[in-house]
Design a protein around this motif. Structure first.
Motif, mmCIF file in Angstrom:
data_model
loop_
_atom_site.group_PDB
_atom_site.id
_atom_site.type_symbol
_atom_site.label_atom_id
_atom_site.label_comp_id
_atom_site.label_asym_id
_atom_site.label_seq_id
_atom_site.Cartn_x
_atom_site.Cartn_y
_atom_site.Cartn_z
ATOM 1 N N GLU A 3 0.931 -1.258 -0.065
ATOM 2 C CA GLU A 3 0.048 0.086 -0.030
ATOM 3 C C GLU A 3 0.867 1.282 0.296
ATOM 4 O OE1 GLU A 3 -3.403 0.483 -0.083
ATOM 5 O OE2 GLU A 3 -3.495 -1.723 -0.601
ATOM 6 N N PRO A 4 0.432 2.161 -0.827
ATOM 7 C CA PRO A 4 1.260 3.594 -0.627
ATOM 8 C C PRO A 4 1.163 4.265 0.540
ATOM 9 C CG PRO A 4 -0.459 3.618 -2.337
ATOM 10 C CD PRO A 4 -0.639 2.394 -1.749
ATOM 11 N N PRO A 5 2.187 5.010 1.041
ATOM 12 C CA PRO A 5 2.050 5.687 2.344
ATOM 13 C C PRO A 5 1.271 6.926 2.119
ATOM 14 C CG PRO A 5 4.152 5.817 1.511
ATOM 15 C CD PRO A 5 3.515 4.862 0.408
ATOM 16 N N LEU A 6 0.666 7.268 2.912
ATOM 17 C CA LEU A 6 -0.171 8.639 3.031
ATOM 18 C C LEU A 6 0.721 9.806 3.009
ATOM 19 C CD1 LEU A 6 -3.273 8.221 5.461
ATOM 20 C CD2 LEU A 6 -3.316 8.303 2.947
ATOM 21 N N PRO A 7 0.623 10.637 2.208
ATOM 22 C CA PRO A 7 1.286 12.103 2.412
ATOM 23 C C PRO A 7 1.117 12.820 3.836
ATOM 24 C CG PRO A 7 -0.378 12.162 0.465
ATOM 25 C CD PRO A 7 -0.502 10.998 1.335
ATOM 26 N N ASP A 8 2.207 13.293 4.081
ATOM 27 C CA ASP A 8 2.454 13.834 5.523
ATOM 28 C C ASP A 8 0.929 14.651 5.677
ATOM 29 O OD1 ASP A 8 5.019 12.900 5.748
ATOM 30 O OD2 ASP A 8 5.775 14.616 5.214
ATOM 31 N N PHE A 9 0.809 15.511 4.762
ATOM 32 C CA PHE A 9 -0.465 16.437 5.122
ATOM 33 C C PHE A 9 -1.649 15.618 5.498
ATOM 34 C CE2 PHE A 9 -0.726 15.954 0.697
ATOM 35 C CZ PHE A 9 -2.041 15.918 0.229
ATOM 36 N N LEU A 10 -1.983 14.540 5.329
ATOM 37 C CA LEU A 10 -3.028 13.653 5.424
ATOM 38 C C LEU A 10 -2.806 12.450 6.543
ATOM 39 C CD1 LEU A 10 -4.163 12.391 1.667
ATOM 40 C CD2 LEU A 10 -5.154 13.947 3.168
ATOM 41 N N ARG A 11 -1.807 12.380 7.065
ATOM 42 C CA ARG A 11 -1.618 11.476 8.265
ATOM 43 C C ARG A 11 -2.335 11.858 9.593
ATOM 44 N NH1 ARG A 11 4.668 10.114 6.917
ATOM 45 N NH2 ARG A 11 4.424 8.980 5.299
ATOM 46 N N GLN A 49 -5.413 13.150 9.804
ATOM 47 C CA GLN A 49 -6.766 12.852 9.473
ATOM 48 C C GLN A 49 -6.825 11.354 9.366
ATOM 49 O OE1 GLN A 49 -8.244 14.923 5.852
ATOM 50 N NE2 GLN A 49 -6.726 16.295 6.350
ATOM 51 N N TYR A 50 -5.819 10.610 9.368
ATOM 52 C CA TYR A 50 -5.975 9.028 9.088
ATOM 53 C C TYR A 50 -4.972 8.333 9.913
ATOM 54 C CZ TYR A 50 -8.783 10.193 5.092
ATOM 55 O OH TYR A 50 -10.016 10.695 4.578
ATOM 56 N N PRO A 51 -4.908 8.608 11.502
ATOM 57 C CA PRO A 51 -3.517 8.212 12.059
ATOM 58 C C PRO A 51 -3.419 6.538 12.081
ATOM 59 C CG PRO A 51 -5.567 8.868 13.689
ATOM 60 C CD PRO A 51 -6.020 9.086 12.147
ATOM 61 N N GLU A 52 -4.394 5.881 11.929
ATOM 62 C CA GLU A 52 -4.493 4.278 11.773
ATOM 63 C C GLU A 52 -3.524 4.019 10.539
ATOM 64 O OE1 GLU A 52 -8.058 5.380 9.565
ATOM 65 O OE2 GLU A 52 -7.350 5.977 11.576
ATOM 66 N N ASP A 53 -3.486 4.727 9.509
ATOM 67 C CA ASP A 53 -2.690 4.327 8.382
ATOM 68 C C ASP A 53 -1.178 5.170 8.326
ATOM 69 O OD1 ASP A 53 -4.752 3.076 7.530
ATOM 70 O OD2 ASP A 53 -5.764 4.620 6.302
ATOM 71 N N SER A 54 -1.094 5.887 9.144
ATOM 72 C CA SER A 54 0.060 6.512 9.255
ATOM 73 C C SER A 54 1.506 5.815 9.595
ATOM 74 C CB SER A 54 0.163 7.922 10.042
ATOM 75 O OG SER A 54 0.206 7.476 11.533
ATOM 76 N N GLN A 55 1.414 4.558 9.888
ATOM 77 C CA GLN A 55 2.657 3.710 10.159
ATOM 78 C C GLN A 55 3.342 3.338 9.079
ATOM 79 O OE1 GLN A 55 0.900 0.889 12.913
ATOM 80 N NE2 GLN A 55 0.041 2.448 14.399
#
Length: 104
Positions: free
Chosen positions: A88-96, A98-104
């Motif tokens: 899965e591609p990582p989320l961009p910093d500015f969205l992390r 908003q979606y803390p569970e996906d920021s790892q």
């Protein structure tokens, strides 16, 4: 768009080298890469060596170009990009935030 090709030096003269790779052989300028040395791998754009590559980097670029050709033929590209399969591609910093569970 210009796509660089990994090519290996076969013969070198001041300011130029005979390189081979991806089924072709040609003379290119080496003025941008100083003295890459015999049998060095270089990334060639528009008949000029732009960067010296390790053998591993040259292989990765070659695989990416093979994958691009496969995609243009409508074939699967999974074999050319194994490091991207099931990733899965990582989320961009500015969205992390908003979606803390996906920021790892």
């Amino acid at each position: 768009m210009c796509i660089g090709q990994p090519m290996q030096i076969q013969e070198q003269q001041p300011g130029r080298a005979l390189v081979a790779g991806r089924g072709e052989e040609r003379w290119v300028s080496t003025l941008l890469v100083d003295d890459p040395g015999p049998e060095a791998w270089v990334l060639v754009h528009l008949d000029a060596a732009r960067q010296v590559l390790s053998a591993e980097e040259a292989a990765r670029v070659g695989a990416a170009l093979d994958g691009l050709e496969a995609a243009l033929r409508g074939e699967s590209v999974d074999a050319y990009f194994p490091d991207l399969v099931d990733r899965e591609p990582p989320l961009p910093d500015f969205l992390r935030d908003q979606y803390p569970e996906d920021s790892q």
